[in-house]
Design a protein around this motif. Sequence first.
Motif, PDB file in Angstrom:
ATOM      1  N   LYS A  73      -5.741 -25.039 -12.340  1.00  0.00           N
ATOM      2  CA  LYS A  73      -5.338 -23.631 -12.492  1.00  0.00           C
ATOM      3  C   LYS A  73      -6.576 -22.758 -12.313  1.00  0.00           C
ATOM      4  N   PRO A  74      -7.057 -22.645 -11.074  1.00  0.00           N
ATOM      5  CA  PRO A  74      -8.308 -21.917 -10.838  1.00  0.00           C
ATOM      6  C   PRO A  74      -8.219 -20.465 -11.293  1.00  0.00           C
ATOM      7  N   VAL A  75      -9.217 -20.032 -12.016  1.00  0.00           N
ATOM      8  CA  VAL A  75      -9.205 -18.677 -12.590  1.00  0.00           C
ATOM      9  C   VAL A  75      -9.021 -17.622 -11.511  1.00  0.00           C
ATOM     10  N   ASP A  76      -9.691 -17.810 -10.386  1.00  0.00           N
ATOM     11  CA  ASP A  76      -9.648 -16.809  -9.318  1.00  0.00           C
ATOM     12  C   ASP A  76      -8.626 -17.127  -8.228  1.00  0.00           C
ATOM     13  N   GLY A  77      -7.759 -18.084  -8.470  1.00  0.00           N
ATOM     14  CA  GLY A  77      -6.732 -18.416  -7.473  1.00  0.00           C
ATOM     15  C   GLY A  77      -7.323 -19.110  -6.256  1.00  0.00           C
ATOM     16  N   PRO A  78      -6.873 -18.777  -5.053  1.00  0.00           N
ATOM     17  CA  PRO A  78      -5.894 -17.734  -4.735  1.00  0.00           C
ATOM     18  C   PRO A  78      -4.464 -18.168  -5.044  1.00  0.00           C
ATOM     19  N   TRP A  79      -3.579 -17.164  -5.141  1.00  0.00           N
ATOM     20  CA  TRP A  79      -2.178 -17.396  -5.463  1.00  0.00           C
ATOM     21  C   TRP A  79      -1.253 -16.891  -4.356  1.00  0.00           C
ATOM     22  N   ASP A  80      -1.785 -16.765  -3.146  1.00  0.00           N
ATOM     23  CA  ASP A  80      -0.980 -16.267  -2.036  1.00  0.00           C
ATOM     24  C   ASP A  80      -0.195 -17.410  -1.387  1.00  0.00           C
ATOM     25  N   ARG A  81       0.681 -17.033  -0.487  1.00  0.00           N
ATOM     26  CA  ARG A  81       1.524 -18.001   0.196  1.00  0.00           C
ATOM     27  C   ARG A  81       0.725 -18.994   1.014  1.00  0.00           C
ATOM     28  N   GLU A  82      -0.381 -18.520   1.602  1.00  0.00           N
ATOM     29  CA  GLU A  82      -1.200 -19.400   2.431  1.00  0.00           C
ATOM     30  C   GLU A  82      -1.738 -20.573   1.615  1.00  0.00           C
ATOM     31  N   ALA A  83      -2.159 -20.301   0.384  1.00  0.00           N
ATOM     32  CA  ALA A  83      -2.703 -21.365  -0.456  1.00  0.00           C
ATOM     33  C   ALA A  83      -1.622 -22.384  -0.820  1.00  0.00           C
ATOM     34  N   TYR A  84      -0.449 -21.896  -1.201  1.00  0.00           N
ATOM     35  CA  TYR A  84       0.624 -22.821  -1.575  1.00  0.00           C
ATOM     36  C   TYR A  84       1.064 -23.682  -0.393  1.00  0.00           C
ATOM     37  N   VAL A  85       1.173 -23.067   0.777  1.00  0.00           N
ATOM     38  CA  VAL A  85       1.576 -23.833   1.954  1.00  0.00           C
ATOM     39  C   VAL A  85       0.494 -24.836   2.335  1.00  0.00           C
ATOM     40  N   ALA A  86      -0.761 -24.417   2.299  1.00  0.00           N
ATOM     41  CA  ALA A  86      -1.860 -25.330   2.631  1.00  0.00           C
ATOM     42  C   ALA A  86      -1.905 -26.510   1.669  1.00  0.00           C
ATOM     43  N   ASP A  87      -1.622 -26.271   0.392  1.00  0.00           N
ATOM     44  CA  ASP A  87      -1.574 -27.372  -0.580  1.00  0.00           C
ATOM     45  C   ASP A  87      -0.480 -28.370  -0.215  1.00  0.00           C
ATOM     46  N   ALA A  88       0.681 -27.870   0.181  1.00  0.00           N
ATOM     47  CA  ALA A  88       1.785 -28.760   0.534  1.00  0.00           C
ATOM     48  C   ALA A  88       1.467 -29.562   1.798  1.00  0.00           C
ATOM     49  N   VAL A  89       0.797 -28.932   2.752  1.00  0.00           N
ATOM     50  CA  VAL A  89       0.360 -29.656   3.950  1.00  0.00           C
ATOM     51  C   VAL A  89      -0.592 -30.778   3.557  1.00  0.00           C
ATOM     52  N   ALA A  90      -1.543 -30.466   2.676  1.00  0.00           N
ATOM     53  CA  ALA A  90      -2.488 -31.475   2.220  1.00  0.00           C
ATOM     54  C   ALA A  90      -1.761 -32.636   1.538  1.00  0.00           C
ATOM     55  N   ALA A  91      -0.752 -32.323   0.746  1.00  0.00           N
ATOM     56  CA  ALA A  91       0.000 -33.377   0.066  1.00  0.00           C
ATOM     57  C   ALA A  91       0.720 -34.270   1.070  1.00  0.00           C
ATOM     58  N   LEU A  92       1.384 -33.673   2.049  1.00  0.00           N
ATOM     59  CA  LEU A  92       2.083 -34.467   3.060  1.00  0.00           C
ATOM     60  C   LEU A  92       1.131 -35.403   3.787  1.00  0.00           C
ATOM     61  N   GLU A  93      -0.022 -34.886   4.146  1.00  0.00           N
ATOM     62  CA  GLU A  93      -0.980 -35.682   4.920  1.00  0.00           C
ATOM     63  C   GLU A  93      -1.645 -36.746   4.058  1.00  0.00           C
ATOM     64  N   GLN A  94      -2.089 -36.389   2.872  1.00  0.00           N
ATOM     65  CA  GLN A  94      -2.807 -37.347   2.034  1.00  0.00           C
ATOM     66  C   GLN A  94      -1.893 -38.408   1.423  1.00  0.00           C
ATOM     67  N   LEU A  95      -0.630 -38.068   1.216  1.00  0.00           N
ATOM     68  CA  LEU A  95       0.334 -39.027   0.675  1.00  0.00           C
ATOM     69  C   LEU A  95       1.035 -39.816   1.765  1.00  0.00           C
ATOM     70  N   ASP A  96       0.730 -39.500   3.026  1.00  0.00           N
ATOM     71  CA  ASP A  96       1.293 -40.192   4.182  1.00  0.00           C
ATOM     72  C   ASP A  96       2.819 -40.131   4.173  1.00  0.00           C
ATOM     73  N   LEU A  97       3.359 -38.935   3.970  1.00  0.00           N
ATOM     74  CA  LEU A  97       4.801 -38.732   3.910  1.00  0.00           C
ATOM     75  C   LEU A  97       5.395 -38.195   5.208  1.00  0.00           C
ATOM     76  N   ALA A  98       4.593 -37.564   6.033  1.00  0.00           N
ATOM     77  CA  ALA A  98       5.106 -36.868   7.213  1.00  0.00           C
ATOM     78  C   ALA A  98       5.530 -37.841   8.310  1.00  0.00           C
ATOM     79  N   PRO A  99       6.559 -37.430   9.101  1.00  0.00           N
ATOM     80  CA  PRO A  99       7.372 -36.218   8.924  1.00  0.00           C
ATOM     81  C   PRO A  99       8.347 -36.408   7.764  1.00  0.00           C
ATOM     82  N   ALA A 100       8.396 -35.446   6.872  1.00  0.00           N
ATOM     83  CA  ALA A 100       9.117 -35.587   5.618  1.00  0.00           C
ATOM     84  C   ALA A 100      10.268 -34.606   5.504  1.00  0.00           C
ATOM     85  N   VAL A 101      11.172 -34.910   4.600  1.00  0.00           N
ATOM     86  CA  VAL A 101      12.166 -33.941   4.148  1.00  0.00           C
ATOM     87  C   VAL A 101      11.524 -33.165   3.002  1.00  0.00           C
ATOM     88  N   LEU A 102      11.555 -31.843   3.084  1.00  0.00           N
ATOM     89  CA  LEU A 102      11.040 -31.003   2.014  1.00  0.00           C
ATOM     90  C   LEU A 102      12.212 -30.475   1.201  1.00  0.00           C
TER      91      LEU A 102
END
Length: 285
Positions: A73-102
């Motif tokens: 929970k970083p004090v300074d965020g960011p909390w924008d859509r770009e950060a949330y989407v980038a996190d989900a991309v990282a999860a798909l790639e690092q967890l080797d789920l892609a191409p996945a159902v979201l």
Amino acid sequence: MARRIDVTGAGGVRLAAWDFADPPKPGRRNAPGVLLLHGLMGRASHWADTARWLGERHRALALDQRGHGRSDKPVDGPWDREAYVADAVAALEQLDLAPAVLIGHAMGALTAWQLAARRPDLVRAVVVCDMRASALGPASQREWEHWFGTWPLPFATLADVHKWFGEDDPWVERPHPSRGAFYAEVMAESADGWRPVFDPAQMLASRAAWAHHAHWDELAQVRCPTLVVRGLDGELGRAEAQEMVRVLPQGQYAEVADAAHLVHYDQPEAWRAAIEPFLEDLAPD
């Protein structure tokens, strides 16, 4: 038993992904991937029931998004859509789920369709659970800020959490036990009682994206099969849901009776009945 898998999100934020399935069966690593994304104030454990039945045919993992659950929970965020989407991309790639159902609820659904629009190579299909594409307006943000201020923190006991969110909250029109259970799951015991595991100010900052901006354009860019699901008493109205389906190139519609905004939590069996046929109909890779 839940198994935690650490993911490094945008800007180095540490995210917690969770596997709620029984011990892996032979060949499960090669099963179709599913990433489950909770809504604002939620956490991955809200998907435990869904993840377990999905695990019969899929490799289904749930993500604590930034600011939520066991993730940073970083004090300074960011909390924008770009950060949330980038996190989900990282999860798909690092967890080797892609191409996945979201599969996303509320905020998680917005993340899912934005990711599908921007990175179609990573996504097989999307399930949107009770999330509007229209902007809610600045008055909605003010209402939420006031609402956070009404919470009687700290709660003395978890029973008090259940009762307040399930009965006493002014936003509750009639007793709603599953809502009380939902919020009890995002509380943690501190020295003076029970408090949320998230920072309400960070939640408001995260919410600003859809309070002030519509997301119809990105919805129209989602080319994969997409199921829009609403609870009959949820926040997504039937007319808007059907317009979302019309805008989507491969949109489908489902609704769950006797469910409010927390569709998968209110009516888990009906939720499964609504989305399982969609998942079964997906063409194999």
